[in-house]
Design an enzyme around this catalytic site. Structure first.
Site, mmCIF file in Angstrom:
data_model
loop_
_atom_site.group_PDB
_atom_site.id
_atom_site.type_symbol
_atom_site.label_atom_id
_atom_site.label_comp_id
_atom_site.label_asym_id
_atom_site.label_seq_id
_atom_site.Cartn_x
_atom_site.Cartn_y
_atom_site.Cartn_z
ATOM 1 N N TYR B 286 0.851 -1.190 0.000
ATOM 2 C CA TYR B 286 0.000 0.000 0.000
ATOM 3 C C TYR B 286 0.889 1.242 0.000
ATOM 4 O O TYR B 286 1.720 1.427 0.890
ATOM 5 C CB TYR B 286 -0.905 0.007 1.237
ATOM 6 N N TYR B 336 -4.659 5.582 -8.128
ATOM 7 C CA TYR B 336 -5.054 5.483 -6.729
ATOM 8 C C TYR B 336 -6.479 4.969 -6.653
ATOM 9 O O TYR B 336 -7.431 5.734 -6.811
ATOM 10 C CB TYR B 336 -4.926 6.851 -6.059
#
Ligand SMILES: [Zn+2]
Lengths: 141, 382
Positions: B286, B336
């Site tokens: 992440y 994203y």
């Protein structure tokens, strides 16, 4: 000192049942931390219940107003009109009790180093609203 | 993991978030060789604007036997897979669809302060200790964390740079990536404008309009799939002790800023998988910010605490290294989609269809461990 109230700055909610005591003390120029009245555990950020001893009674411990710089960032990209860049956000480990850390803001770009001594001062940002702020301690001699 | 689907990733989709979600979900369902009527479970992220009932209607699903919601935000994706696994193993659902959709650039943007002139904080948010000081964005939070890591361990910007540089190279090979056509050099990284020191422009993730979706089914079902089977070896969630309350800013009051919930999550995950970091062939970390990856590489045991900088600069994380990371380009360079594109890329690696395929890879770590808690999973080629 500019008045963020007039400049559209962000004011803290000072009437929350768990945190109001911090802001009440700041109004009087005192820096405090929430502690368990029974076992002395630090309850920071301020809250009612002590998981160390299971009690609910807390007290506000007055702190000496000094600390050490834990970290900082110089903000160059503006995200709010009331906070013109550059400004420096400081994160300070407060002396007196272990585990109390607070924020401060310094105008402009500061030359800082980790663990340097810092001192508190109180900025009046609106009528009856004071923010504890931090700046590098001046070392004599 | 029998089906994956995405939309295109762009700065201005020109479509509603519901349309994006519907497109990604239809793609995932089709990829699984199913029709919407085969789906009986839905898991959403708490920050999504598309709700369960929106999708049931939009997709034309016939039933909804299981629905669940996980958050906050980027902590969700691996845990969403965990919800699907739990629902299937407990008999509550058969085929579970997970999705994340957003107009993250043309709609609501995460890096913009939404705070007005009123008082903030109280009611358990503790934002009164942060916003009035001008601490307003996640990027500023991770800048304070990065500065602490640099002060304490001597981590250098030239080391941190390797994370965005590697992500960019993987994006350059991925036609779907927003940064597919834009190369990035170390000089360009270092000379880019400082956003919140020590983090520069390319330490920040992209802003994206797009959606991702996945279908999770029983392992037996994977045999009927048109694709090589991809199995979920283990999934875990975790929190550090004394994580501090609130949504995002109070995490700065944690005793050790440089350890993420990745550490306890990793312990649980490796134990459940019967594996260790040495068994991981490729990883999707992440990456809301470059520093988030550096800390997770330490917390997941690929190097010691404090050595993330030298590990990043060692070549280990590049294609051909011991731990290729973010092979689709990640948040830093692909797009994203709040950690969901990392799960998708993990499945592609295990199918052998990544645009930066790690040869012979049979295990992939996928992390969703920013803050305050975290989740992660290990995929295995079946
Ligand atoms: Zn106590």
């Amino acid at each position: 000192m500019t008045d963020p109230r007039l400049a559209g700055g962000i004011l803290p909610e000072t009437g929350d049942i768990d945190t109001a005591g911090f802001w009440d003390a700041a109004r009087e120029g005192r820096l405090v931390a929430r502690m368990c009245a029974t076992c002395g555990a630090v309850l920071h950020l301020p809250r009612a219940y002590c998981s160390e001893c299971g009690r609910w009674e807390g007290r506000w411990e007055e702190l000496p107003g000094s600390g050490r710089l834990h970290s900082w960032t110089v903000v160059h990209h503006q995200v709010h009109p009331a906070y013109p860049v550059p400004y420096t956000i400081v994160l300070v480990d407060v002396d007196g009790v272990e585990g109390v850390r607070l924020l401060g803001r310094i105008d402009g770009e500061c030359d800082l180093r980790a663990d340097q001594p810092m001192h508190v001062w109180f900025e009046e940002v609106a009528e009856d609203v004071f923010l504890p702020q931090w700046r590098p301690s001046v070392v004599e001699g | 993991m029998v089906g994956i689907g995405t939309t295109d990733f762009s700065r201005d989709s020109g479509r509603s978030v519901l349309t994006l979600a519907t497109q990604a979900c239809l793609a995932a369902i089709g990829d699984a060789g199913m029709v919407p009527g085969d789906i009986d479970g839905l898991v959403r992220c708490d920050l999504d604007t598309v709700r369960h009932n929106d999708l049931v209607h939009s997709l034309g699903m016939k039933r909804l036997d299981f629905f669940s919601e996980v958050g906050p935000g980027g902590v969700a994706p691996s845990a969403m897979v965990g919800q699907a696994v739990a629902a299937i193993l407990s008999g509550q659902a058969t085929n579970v669809l997970l999705f994340r959709a957003l107009n993250g650039r043309s709609g609501r943007r995460f890096g913009i302060s939404s705070v007005g002139g009123e008082r903030i904080g109280g009611s358990g948010t503790y934002d009164e200790f942060f916003g009035p000081y001008g601490l307003l964005t996640p990027g500023q939070v991770f800048a304070l964390i990065a500065q602490r890591h640099m002060s304490r361990y001597g981590t250098r910007p030239e080391e941190l740079a390797h994370i965005p540089l590697v992500c960019r190279r993987r994006a350059n090979a991925n036609p779907q990536a927003q940064m597919h056509d834009r190369t990035l050099t170390l000089d360009e990284y270092l000379s880019a404008r400082m956003i919140s020191s020590p983090l520069r422009l390319f330490d920040f993730c992209l802003e994206t309009d797009g959606a991702c979706a996945l279908v999770v089914s029983r392992a037996e079902r994977a045999k009927d799939s048109p694709h090589p089977p991809v199995l979920i070896r283990a999934v875990a969630q975790g929190s550090l002790p004394a994580p501090q309350p609130g949504m995002q800013f109070p995490v700065l009051m944690r005793q050790d800023l440089t350890t993420l919930p990745a550490r306890p999550t990793a312990e649980t995950l490796y134990r459940r998988a019967g594996m260790g970091p040495e068994d991981i062939d490729v990883a999707q970390f992440y990456d809301c910010f470059s520093i988030t990856v550096l800390l997770q590489m330490e917390d997941f045991g690929f190097c010691a605490k404090g050595e993330g900088g030298s590990f990043a600069a060692s070549g280990a994380i590049d294609l051909g290294g011991s731990l290729p990371i973010n092979t689709g380009g990640g948040h830093l360079s692909e797009g994203y989609v709040h950690g969901m594109n990392h799960v998708i890329e993990g499945v592609r690696q295990m199918r052998g269809t990544s645009t930066s395929q790690v040869v012979g890879a049979s295990t992939c770590l996928v992390t969703s461990t920013p803050l305050p808690p975290g989740s992660a999973l290990i995929l295995r080629a079946g």
